[in-house]
Design a protein around this motif. Structure first.
Motif, PDB file in Angstrom:
ATOM      1  N   VAL A 125      -5.938   2.128   2.332  1.00 47.04           N
ATOM      2  CA  VAL A 125      -6.652   0.896   2.685  1.00 47.04           C
ATOM      3  C   VAL A 125      -6.615  -0.043   1.484  1.00 47.04           C
ATOM      4  O   VAL A 125      -6.952   0.354   0.374  1.00 47.04           O
ATOM      5  CB  VAL A 125      -8.116   1.202   3.065  1.00 47.04           C
ATOM      6  CG1 VAL A 125      -8.884  -0.088   3.331  1.00 47.04           C
ATOM      7  CG2 VAL A 125      -8.180   2.106   4.282  1.00 47.04           C
TER       8      VAL A 125
ATOM      9  N   ALA B  31       0.836  -1.205   0.000  1.00 48.35           N
ATOM     10  CA  ALA B  31       0.000   0.000   0.000  1.00 48.35           C
ATOM     11  C   ALA B  31       0.871   1.255   0.000  1.00 48.35           C
ATOM     12  O   ALA B  31       1.905   1.292   0.679  1.00 48.35           O
ATOM     13  CB  ALA B  31      -0.883  -0.002   1.256  1.00 48.35           C
TER      14      ALA B  31
ATOM     15  N   VAL C  79      -2.754  -1.000  15.129  1.00 48.01           N
ATOM     16  CA  VAL C  79      -3.194  -0.728  13.756  1.00 48.01           C
ATOM     17  C   VAL C  79      -4.666  -0.318  13.749  1.00 48.01           C
ATOM     18  O   VAL C  79      -5.502  -0.996  14.358  1.00 48.01           O
ATOM     19  CB  VAL C  79      -2.996  -1.973  12.858  1.00 48.01           C
ATOM     20  CG1 VAL C  79      -3.544  -1.723  11.455  1.00 48.01           C
ATOM     21  CG2 VAL C  79      -1.524  -2.351  12.783  1.00 48.01           C
TER      22      VAL C  79
ATOM     23  N   LYS D   8      -8.700 -13.185  12.356  1.00 50.61           N
ATOM     24  CA  LYS D   8      -8.161 -12.338  13.439  1.00 50.61           C
ATOM     25  C   LYS D   8      -9.226 -11.741  14.338  1.00 50.61           C
ATOM     26  O   LYS D   8      -8.952 -11.383  15.470  1.00 50.61           O
ATOM     27  CB  LYS D   8      -7.313 -11.212  12.843  1.00 50.61           C
ATOM     28  CG  LYS D   8      -5.975 -11.739  12.341  1.00 50.61           C
ATOM     29  CD  LYS D   8      -5.001 -10.649  11.964  1.00 50.61           C
ATOM     30  CE  LYS D   8      -3.672 -11.264  11.569  1.00 50.61           C
ATOM     31  NZ  LYS D   8      -3.026 -10.616  10.461  1.00 50.61           N
TER      32      LYS D   8
END
Ligand code: AMP
Ligand code: GLY
Length: 436
Positions: free
Chosen positions: A190, A119, A157, A217
């Motif tokens: 993103v 990114a 994050v 996660k």
């Protein structure tokens, strides 16, 4: 060979189980270890508060052939450097290369220099610059990701889609005990797509891929709830393109090795490549300097190869055997693991259910249904659960549906009278292809 394994979680329990199975493992020792890991090796006789340099010196004095490091912290703190200074082979990178995980700013800089797809990003310092840059990026895109550059135990994050969530991220980064990790912050675009991770054993000779795994996660079914260290995973990953492994080797691992070499660095250990895939291709989300947890548990059960030999080859202690690459094709079926966590996880200091896990649970003689323990302690000769991620149940079967059934049948029996346990019911249930 005489081997020392560093760590004490479910990942290291799986590693101990795996290393012990090898014909070249004469002695396995562990530190700091856990009651369930003790079935596979003796604990190194040094206090739990010992410094890494002292652990390395003791291992050197006791004639260990090599050391395997499970978690990231010893690597960030220079344990592999202490081993190198003493001439003790260590499977885990030096502090400088472990910065691929411990400094996101470093990792992005290496990716940019190596031309690795990732990114677009900015590196900023301090709260004011962080807020201003994130707000500015939000004007131009639909969302921004704000990341503490340093290690933040998975809490640093923030994926933000509006001004309020940027404010919230700044509050958490700078006022909730994370300020050190957030001295430098990475702000990035993103990425859209589906996540998976790729694992490679690196060192001498050609890097050896272990394969892909998908971790879940979020705490709750349907990817709801807070982020965690990982609630379960599956391998292999049927929704990836067939040549995904070759693509990641060619576009990520090889350029990374070349870039590190330009900077005078060599990476020895397991490299964890976090990836986002969509119909256009993939980008790297992060690097970690270790195996994942719980990814290590599924890979250790799924991969029939001898990891001890593989590690010894990467350390230059055995000649390279290229068959190890081809032997990956002998791995068949699917492997699924589900994490059993205490009901307060991932927050909470509140006392939760105390449960005695039968010792037989950890015999793991049937290599297609295994239990690895994290927060389980020994109390009056009983194995008692604590807080956090407690057990990882791993099942291997012909296909993912069967592997899921096997894991959940076992978990239903095990948790019948267990109060204070939580787990996801949907691990490995989304297998449709990426393409429309
Ligand atoms: P990291 O520690 O960098 O892996 O980030 C933790 C999690 O945040 C990742 O596993 C992703 O789910 C999410 N994430 C990180 N970076 C991005 C990104 N650029 N776009 C979308 N999600 C991201
Ligand atoms: N399961 C994610 C990690 O080990 O980082």
């Amino acid at each position: 060979m005489k081997i020392l394994l560093i760590g004490s979680g479910a990942r290291e329990h799986a590693l101990a189980w795996k290393i012990r199975q090898s014909s070249i493992t004469d002695e396995l020792w562990i530190w700091p270890g856990s009651p369930t890991m003790s079935a596979h090796g003796k604990r190194l006789d040094i206090g739990g508060d010992a410094r890494w340099a002292d652990v390395a010196r003791l291992a050197k004095n006791q004639d260990f052939d090599f050391v395997v490091v499970g978690p990231e912290q010893p690597l960030e703190e220079g344990f592999a450097d202490s081993c190198q200074d003493l001439g003790l082979p260590c499977f885990g990178p030096l502090q400088s290369a472990a910065r691929l995980e411990s400094s996101k700013a470093f990792s992005k800089d290496v990716m940019a220099a190596a031309g690795i797809p990732t990114a677009a990003f900015f590196v900023v310092k301090g709260e004011a610059e962080c807020r201003a840059k994130a707000m500015e990026c939000l004007e131009r895109t639909q969302g921004v990701v704000i990341k503490a550059s340093g290690l933040a135990a998975g809490k640093g994050v923030f994926v933000c889609f509006d001004k309020a969530s940027i404010e919230d991220a700044c509050q958490r980064l700078y006022y909730s005990g994370m300020a050190k990790a957030a001295e430098t912050v990475v702000i990035e675009e993103v990425l859209k797509g589906r996540e998976c991770s790729f694992f490679v054993f690196m060192g001498e000779g050609t890097p050896t891929p272990l394969g892909f795994a998908v971790d879940h996660k979020r705490l709750k079914d349907g990817d709801e709830g807070p982020n965690t260290g990982g609630m379960g995973c599956y391998t292999p990953v049927p929704w990836l393109p067939e040549n995904a492994g070759d693509q990641v080797m060619a576009k990520v691992v090889e350029p990374l090795i070349r870039e590190l070499s330009k900077r005078g660095m060599k990476y020895t250990g397991c490299l964890y490549v976090g990836l986002m895939w969509n119909d256009e291709g993939f980008a790297v989300v992060e690097f970690n300097a270790r195996l994942g947890d719980p990814e290590a548990e599924v890979l250790a059960v799924h991969d029939k190869r001898d990891w001890t030999k593989l590690i010894a080859m990467k350390l230059g202690l055995l000649p390279e055997d290229k068959n190890f690459l081809a032997d990956a094709k002998k791995n068949s079926g699917a492997t699924v693991c589900v994490v059993l966590a205490s009901s307060c996880y991932p927050f909470g200091e509140a006392a939760t259910g105390r449960y005695v896990v039968p010792k037989a649970e950890f015999l793991n003689e049937d290599k297609s249904l295994c239990a690895f323990a994290a927060a389980v302690r020994l109390e009056n000769d009983e194995l008692v659960t604590g807080k956090g991620r407690m057990l990882t149940i791993v099942s291997h079967a012909e296909n993912v549906t069967e592997a899921r059934r096997k894991s959940y049948d076992h978990i239903d029996r095990l948790t019948k009278d267990w109060v204070g346990v939580q787990f996801r019911r949907d691990i490995g249930s989304h297998m449709e292809k990426l393409t429309k």
